[in-house]
Design a protein around this motif. Structure first.
Motif, PDB file in Angstrom:
ATOM      1  N   HIS A   1       0.784  -1.154   0.047  1.00 38.39           N
ATOM      2  CA  HIS A   1       0.090   0.051   0.072  1.00 38.39           C
ATOM      3  C   HIS A   1       1.004   1.233   0.006  1.00 38.39           C
ATOM      4  CE1 HIS A   1      -3.249   2.769   0.960  1.00 38.39           C
ATOM      5  NE2 HIS A   1      -2.824   3.079   2.083  1.00 38.39           N
ATOM      6  N   THR A   2       1.886   1.266   0.981  1.00 41.09           N
ATOM      7  CA  THR A   2       3.053   2.155   0.639  1.00 41.09           C
ATOM      8  C   THR A   2       4.232   1.278   0.904  1.00 41.09           C
ATOM      9  OG1 THR A   2       3.244   2.556   3.195  1.00 41.09           O
ATOM     10  CG2 THR A   2       1.665   4.124   1.834  1.00 41.09           C
TER      11      THR A   2
ATOM     12  N   HIS B   1       4.976   0.412   4.724  1.00 36.17           N
ATOM     13  CA  HIS B   1       3.833   0.243   5.578  1.00 36.17           C
ATOM     14  C   HIS B   1       4.124  -1.099   6.652  1.00 36.17           C
ATOM     15  CE1 HIS B   1      -0.120  -1.372   6.955  1.00 36.17           C
ATOM     16  NE2 HIS B   1      -0.557  -0.181   6.380  1.00 36.17           N
TER      17      HIS B   1
ATOM     18  N   HIS C   1      -3.073  -2.060   5.013  1.00 38.03           N
ATOM     19  CA  HIS C   1      -2.533  -3.322   4.203  1.00 38.03           C
ATOM     20  C   HIS C   1      -3.818  -4.200   4.110  1.00 38.03           C
ATOM     21  CE1 HIS C   1      -0.385  -6.416   2.315  1.00 38.03           C
ATOM     22  NE2 HIS C   1      -0.434  -7.240   3.445  1.00 38.03           N
TER      23      HIS C   1
ATOM     24  N   SER D   1      -7.110  -2.502  -0.458  1.00 34.38           N
ATOM     25  CA  SER D   1      -6.433  -1.413  -0.188  1.00 34.38           C
ATOM     26  C   SER D   1      -6.100  -0.975  -1.659  1.00 34.38           C
ATOM     27  CB  SER D   1      -5.148  -1.622   0.487  1.00 34.38           C
ATOM     28  OG  SER D   1      -4.283  -0.748   0.537  1.00 34.38           O
TER      29      SER D   1
ATOM     30  N   VAL E   1      -3.560   0.382  -4.156  1.00 33.55           N
ATOM     31  CA  VAL E   1      -1.874   0.549  -4.312  1.00 33.55           C
ATOM     32  C   VAL E   1      -1.807   1.641  -5.359  1.00 33.55           C
ATOM     33  CG1 VAL E   1       0.113  -0.984  -5.028  1.00 33.55           C
ATOM     34  CG2 VAL E   1      -2.053  -2.122  -3.716  1.00 33.55           C
TER      35      VAL E   1
ATOM     36  N   GLY F   1       3.389   2.966  -3.943  1.00 31.77           N
ATOM     37  CA  GLY F   1       2.582   1.827  -3.852  1.00 31.77           C
ATOM     38  C   GLY F   1       3.239   0.723  -4.978  1.00 31.77           C
TER      39      GLY F   1
ATOM     40  N   TYR G   1       2.756  -5.881  -2.315  1.00 31.63           N
ATOM     41  CA  TYR G   1       1.712  -5.991  -1.740  1.00 31.63           C
ATOM     42  C   TYR G   1       1.156  -7.540  -1.695  1.00 31.63           C
ATOM     43  CZ  TYR G   1      -3.641  -5.630  -1.075  1.00 31.63           C
ATOM     44  OH  TYR G   1      -4.848  -5.823  -0.761  1.00 31.63           O
TER      45      TYR G   1
ATOM     46  N   SER H   1      -4.362   1.508  -8.991  1.00 29.46           N
ATOM     47  CA  SER H   1      -4.313   0.097  -8.581  1.00 29.46           C
ATOM     48  C   SER H   1      -4.016  -0.687  -9.905  1.00 29.46           C
ATOM     49  CB  SER H   1      -5.384  -0.595  -7.853  1.00 29.46           C
ATOM     50  OG  SER H   1      -5.368  -0.097  -6.403  1.00 29.46           O
TER      51      SER H   1
END
Length: 285
Positions: free
Chosen positions: A144-145, A148, A164, A171, A173, A178, A183, A261
């Motif tokens: 997500h980051t 994170h 997350h 989440s 992304v 991201g 992820y 995303s």
């Protein structure tokens, strides 16, 4: 909402109290959830936006008890800004996620970040913050980051999953910070754990976390399959056209998030050699 009111502390279990910030939106659901963990002394996880009413509730829950640390899962603007006034009022250090390491020129990607976030201590995988009868262990969950973190409370089997894994939606992304590859790996990592419950940054507690994580992995793989099927039809497509075909009926306010995303999926597929970028469009490799 009646069971999840803004500004009213909710005791979830003997060591965990939740406070919902007054910042609902299409991206935060009912708002950002802050957690006060401990008994005779406490930690605060994700104190949220710098909102005086929310800070007042957190300080009422703390009730003069020593605050060992203010822990940050990631420094988005709905999670970390209140850490600074709370640190000033309690004397507690700000610890957790590192400052942003992957940046870019995309204003949409940059806007979500708390640019004034500077932790007193960055936590790495396995680092622990302790109090009387409780401990919080950092679990690296990038995606997500890039930085994170989740925090495990082994005394009760709880995991504070940040953004997350959320209790209401998958989440976002958003590249460049991201990363879909990270992820997915972080979801697989959580599948290898046996946490009893997740307390997320948004949405209700997750009582069957393994089932939810399995479903999230399946959802992302289905989205990946959609992208590949679209591109195998023969036409080179821009991200916007893919989102229009894959997310029929989506709230227009969420279209930019869907585009981010989708772009993260495209970067992941490109890294794996399955597709290639041709200017503003994408095609099968």
């Amino acid at each position: 909402m009646a069971e999840h009111p803004t500004g009213i502390p909710i005791l979830l279990e003997p060591l965990v109290t939740r406070v919902l910030a007054p910042n609902p939106s299409p991206f935060t659901f009912t708002g950002t959830q802050s957690y006060v963990v401990g008994d005779s002394d406490v930690a605060v996880i994700d104190p949220g936006p710098d909102d005086p009413s929310h800070l007042a509730v957190l300080e009422r829950v703390i009730a003069g008890r020593p605050v060992r640390a203010i822990l940050i899962t990631h420094h988005h603007r709905d999670h970390s800004p209140a850490s600074r006034p709370l640190s000033r009022s309690t004397g507690a250090p700000i610890v957790g996620s590192a400052p942003r390491v992957r940046g870019g020129e995309d204003g949409r990607a940059d806007a979500a970040f708390d640019r004034d976030y500077v932790p007193d201590r960055v936590l790495a995988e396995g680092d622990v913050v302790r109090g009387h009868g409780w401990s919080l262990r950092a679990i690296a969950t990038p995606g997500h980051t890039s930085q994170h973190l989740a925090f495990a409370l082994p005394e009760t089997g709880a995991l504070f999953s940040g953004d997350h894994v959320m209790g209401w939606s998958t989440s976002i992304v958003s590249p460049p910070d991201g990363d879909m590859t990270e992820y997915m790996a972080s979801l697989e990592k959580l599948m290898g754990r046996d946490d009893r419950v997740y307390y997320p940054g948004h949405g209700e507690a997750v009582d069957n976390p393994q089932r939810l994580v399995r479903g999230m992995l399946g959802h992302r793989k289905q989205r990946e399959g959609q992208i590949l099927r679209l591109l195998k039809e023969g036409a080179a497509l821009p991200v916007e056209a893919m989102v229009a075909r894959m997310y029929v009926g989506l709230n227009p306010k969420l279209v930019p998030a869907a585009e981010r995303s989708t772009l993260a999926h495209l970067y992941d597929l490109r890294t794996r050699g399955l597709i290639r970028e041709e200017g503003a469009t994408w095609t099968i490799a």
